[in-house]
Design a protein around this motif. Sequence first.
Motif, mmCIF file in Angstrom:
data_model
loop_
_atom_site.group_PDB
_atom_site.id
_atom_site.type_symbol
_atom_site.label_atom_id
_atom_site.label_comp_id
_atom_site.label_asym_id
_atom_site.label_seq_id
_atom_site.Cartn_x
_atom_site.Cartn_y
_atom_site.Cartn_z
ATOM 1 N N ARG A 33 49.506 45.673 37.969
ATOM 2 C CA ARG A 33 49.047 45.677 39.355
ATOM 3 C C ARG A 33 47.998 44.595 39.588
ATOM 4 N NH1 ARG A 33 44.152 47.790 40.672
ATOM 5 N NH2 ARG A 33 44.152 49.195 42.263
ATOM 6 N N PRO A 34 48.030 43.982 40.765
ATOM 7 C CA PRO A 34 47.019 42.961 41.071
ATOM 8 C C PRO A 34 45.677 43.611 41.386
ATOM 9 C CG PRO A 34 48.449 43.273 42.951
ATOM 10 C CD PRO A 34 48.990 44.133 41.849
ATOM 11 N N GLU A 35 44.624 42.892 41.104
ATOM 12 C CA GLU A 35 43.279 43.344 41.436
ATOM 13 C C GLU A 35 42.903 42.733 42.789
ATOM 14 O OE1 GLU A 35 41.644 45.506 39.530
ATOM 15 O OE2 GLU A 35 43.248 45.531 38.043
ATOM 16 N N ARG A 67 46.101 35.638 47.342
ATOM 17 C CA ARG A 67 47.436 35.590 47.940
ATOM 18 C C ARG A 67 47.388 35.743 49.454
ATOM 19 N NH1 ARG A 67 50.798 39.916 49.034
ATOM 20 N NH2 ARG A 67 52.591 38.706 48.341
ATOM 21 N N ASN A 68 46.372 36.407 49.987
ATOM 22 C CA ASN A 68 46.319 36.629 51.431
ATOM 23 C C ASN A 68 45.389 35.674 52.175
ATOM 24 O OD1 ASN A 68 48.179 38.814 51.650
ATOM 25 N ND2 ASN A 68 46.666 40.080 50.613
ATOM 26 N N GLY A 78 51.095 31.950 48.962
ATOM 27 C CA GLY A 78 50.011 32.777 48.432
ATOM 28 C C GLY A 78 50.366 33.410 47.102
ATOM 29 N N ASP A 79 51.619 33.817 46.948
ATOM 30 C CA ASP A 79 52.071 34.389 45.673
ATOM 31 C C ASP A 79 51.998 33.360 44.556
ATOM 32 O OD1 ASP A 79 52.791 37.061 46.405
ATOM 33 O OD2 ASP A 79 54.568 36.267 47.394
ATOM 34 N N ARG A 80 52.350 32.143 44.848
ATOM 35 C CA ARG A 80 52.341 31.091 43.825
ATOM 36 C C ARG A 80 50.924 30.824 43.319
ATOM 37 N NH1 ARG A 80 57.175 27.062 44.628
ATOM 38 N NH2 ARG A 80 58.704 28.548 45.381
ATOM 39 N N PHE A 113 49.778 34.050 41.347
ATOM 40 C CA PHE A 113 50.686 34.459 40.269
ATOM 41 C C PHE A 113 51.170 35.901 40.468
ATOM 42 C CE2 PHE A 113 47.829 31.224 38.493
ATOM 43 C CZ PHE A 113 48.763 30.244 38.216
ATOM 44 N N THR A 114 51.630 36.172 41.686
ATOM 45 C CA THR A 114 52.135 37.498 42.026
ATOM 46 C C THR A 114 53.529 37.385 42.614
ATOM 47 O OG1 THR A 114 51.170 37.377 44.248
ATOM 48 C CG2 THR A 114 49.836 38.430 42.539
#
Length: 138
Positions: A69-71, A78-79, A124-126, A129-130
């Motif tokens: 899970r992301p912190e 990412r946002n 944002g994912d890139r 790293f999500t």
Amino acid sequence: MNDKANILHRFIAKAIDLLIFCFLSEIFYPFGFIAGIMYILISDGLFDGESLGKKVTGLKVVMTLGEKRPEFRESIIRNSFLVIPLLFAFIPFIGYFLLVVVGIFIYSVEIYFTVKSPEGERLGDRFAFTHVLDVKKP
């Protein structure tokens, strides 16, 4: 890596999160705008990688390596691209114009990456790293 999340579900989830942003902005005026921005930034670090919009649509954000899970740090990274246009609202006179122009550009880039990427990773994912997974299969 699992299959890419349903794009329609991702858009619905983000729309729900943006409605929460609007709700916070209006209900808790004048500080609600900041509360809404904070919600957007940390939302994917809540509830085990699920913002409220993602919970409703059955999506989850996980780290690219290891699918943990992301912190809050990854959520903010990412946002942050989605929050940048909202910050222009603080600029007197031309702020709302910049919000729309910059917002259209940034959101178009994000949508392009989401649709064209084999894994459905937006910009944002890139950087964080999500990636987003379907946790509820239809």
